[in-house]
Each structure stands twice: as structure tokens, then as C-alpha cells.
Design a protein around this motif. Structure first.
Motif, short mmCIF file in Angstrom:
data_model
loop_
_atom_site.label_atom_id
_atom_site.label_comp_id
_atom_site.label_asym_id
_atom_site.label_seq_id
_atom_site.Cartn_x
_atom_site.Cartn_y
_atom_site.Cartn_z
N ALA A 43 3.77 5.96 -4.76
CA ALA A 43 3.35 5.42 -6.05
C ALA A 43 3.98 6.22 -7.18
O ALA A 43 4.40 5.65 -8.20
N GLY A 44 4.07 7.53 -7.02
CA GLY A 44 4.71 8.36 -8.04
C GLY A 44 6.19 8.06 -8.17
O GLY A 44 6.72 7.97 -9.29
N LEU A 93 -3.06 -0.65 -8.67
CA LEU A 93 -3.32 -1.70 -7.69
C LEU A 93 -2.65 -1.45 -6.35
O LEU A 93 -3.17 -1.83 -5.31
N TRP A 94 -1.48 -0.82 -6.38
CA TRP A 94 -0.70 -0.71 -5.16
C TRP A 94 -0.87 0.60 -4.40
O TRP A 94 -0.36 0.72 -3.29
N ARG A 126 0.86 -1.17 0.00
CA ARG A 126 0.00 0.00 0.00
C ARG A 126 0.90 1.23 0.00
O ARG A 126 1.50 1.57 1.00
N LEU A 127 0.98 1.86 -1.15
CA LEU A 127 1.86 3.01 -1.32
C LEU A 127 1.07 4.31 -1.18
O LEU A 127 -0.08 4.39 -1.61
N PRO A 131 -5.79 2.98 -0.29
CA PRO A 131 -7.16 3.48 -0.50
C PRO A 131 -7.33 4.98 -0.24
O PRO A 131 -8.12 5.62 -0.92
N ALA A 132 -6.59 5.54 0.69
CA ALA A 132 -6.73 6.97 0.97
C ALA A 132 -6.18 7.83 -0.16
O ALA A 132 -6.58 8.99 -0.30
N ASP A 133 -5.31 7.30 -0.98
CA ASP A 133 -4.68 8.05 -2.07
C ASP A 133 -5.07 7.53 -3.45
O ASP A 133 -4.31 7.67 -4.40
N LEU A 134 -6.24 6.95 -3.58
CA LEU A 134 -6.63 6.36 -4.85
C LEU A 134 -6.65 7.37 -6.00
O LEU A 134 -6.34 7.03 -7.13
N ALA A 135 -6.98 8.60 -5.71
CA ALA A 135 -7.05 9.60 -6.77
C ALA A 135 -5.68 9.92 -7.36
O ALA A 135 -5.58 10.45 -8.47
N MET A 136 -4.62 9.60 -6.65
CA MET A 136 -3.27 9.90 -7.13
C MET A 136 -2.79 8.92 -8.20
O MET A 136 -1.88 9.24 -8.96
#
Length: 162
Positions: free
Chosen positions: A11-12, A51-52, A5-6, A55-60
Motif C-alpha cells: 500500500a505504501g 480500501l485496498w 488486498r495489499l 485486514p491484517a495491515d489496516l493500521a498501515m
């Protein structure tokens, strides 16, 4: 498959690092195949980013993958010339000519993130519904305090001998 969970920043950074490596690999290929291989390698990076990301940063997820593409495409940028201005023109030209890969990868990340968000929302609704039903079931168990024993269960009825 691992379920890391990134954060949005993580994720960036991961997608950017992966695309820089993909750009270096594509740079080793002949000139005509570089951008195609780079675009093909971009699609799984987009899927993994979607995928990784937590959930709090899904928009990113769909936001960081085009930025990673732009940074990673620098080694294979076509055209341009000498100097900074020539490199910028080569980058803009490459981005314009390969917009299909860019849009496709961003769409992949966006669809994955949207599906994950819908699933999280429906799971939260189900959990809220079951929490609303639970108190009604608990209220129906013992009717009076006298009927409930010390453990909260119903006490056995006493039998009177005749």
C-alpha cells in the motif's frame, strides 16, 4: 471495483508511486495551481489506500499516505533555493503551507480504515455468536443413541401390529 488486498508495504509503494505520478502531472501546470491539483489528486489516493490495504495491515493505511504525500510533493515544492538545503527548505515550506490537504487525506484514509475494522469486528462477533448457538441446536436433535439411525438422523419408530 477490484478488491486487491495489499500489505502495508504494498500500500505504501502503490500510494507513493501514485503520488509521484500526481506530482509530475501537477508540475506541468502553472505555479499557482500545482499544489491545489496535487492535493485534490491526493484524496482519491488516500481513499484507495484505505480500501485496498488487507485486514491484517489496516493500521498501515493512515501511516503510509503522509509519507507518500511528502515524496510526491518534491516536484512541486515551492521556494527553496539551489542545493540540497534549499530543496529541503522548499519541501518543508510546501508541507507546512499545504497541511490541510495532508491532514484531510490522512483523515479520509483513517476513517475508511476505522469503518472497515469496525465491520470486521462485528462480523467476527456475529460468527462467534452463531458458533455458540449451533452446538446447543445439535444437542437437542436426537435424545439417545438408539433414536438416531446410522446416518445420525432419527430412525423411524417401529409399529407393532395388533
Amino acid at each position: 471495483m477490484p478488491r486487491p488486498r495489499l500489505t502495508g508495504l504494498g500500500a505504501g509503494l502503490l500510494s507513493t508511486a501514485a503520488m509521484v505520478v500526481a506530482g509530475a502531472v501537477a508540475w506541468l501546470l502553472p505555479v499557482g495551481a500545482q499544489t491545489v491539483v496535487f492535493g485534490v489528486l491526493f484524496l482519491p489516493v488516500c481513499a484507495l489506500t484505505g480500501l485496498w490495504v488487507r485486514p491484517a495491515d489496516l493500521a498501515m493505511g493512515p501511516v503510509v499516505v503522509p509519507l507518500a504525500y511528502a515524496v510526491g510533493v518534491l516536484p512541486v515544492a515551492e521556494g527553496g533555493g539551489a542545493g540540497f538545503t534549499g530543496q529541503v527548505m522548499g519541501l518543508v515550506t510546501t508541507l507546512a503551507l499545504n497541511a490541510g490537504w495532508l491532514y484531510g487525506g490522512t483523515l479520509v484514509a483513517g476513517v475508511i480504515v476505522t469503518v472497515r475494522k469496525v465491520r470486521l469486528t462485528s462480523a467476527a462477533r456475529r460468527k462467534a455468536r452463531s458458533a455458540q448457538r449451533r452446538p446447543a441446536a445439535e444437542q437437542a436433535a436426537p435424545r439417545t443413541a438408539h433414536e438416531a439411525g446410522p446416518s445420525g438422523r432419527r430412525a423411524p419408530r417401529s409399529r407393532v401390529a395388533p
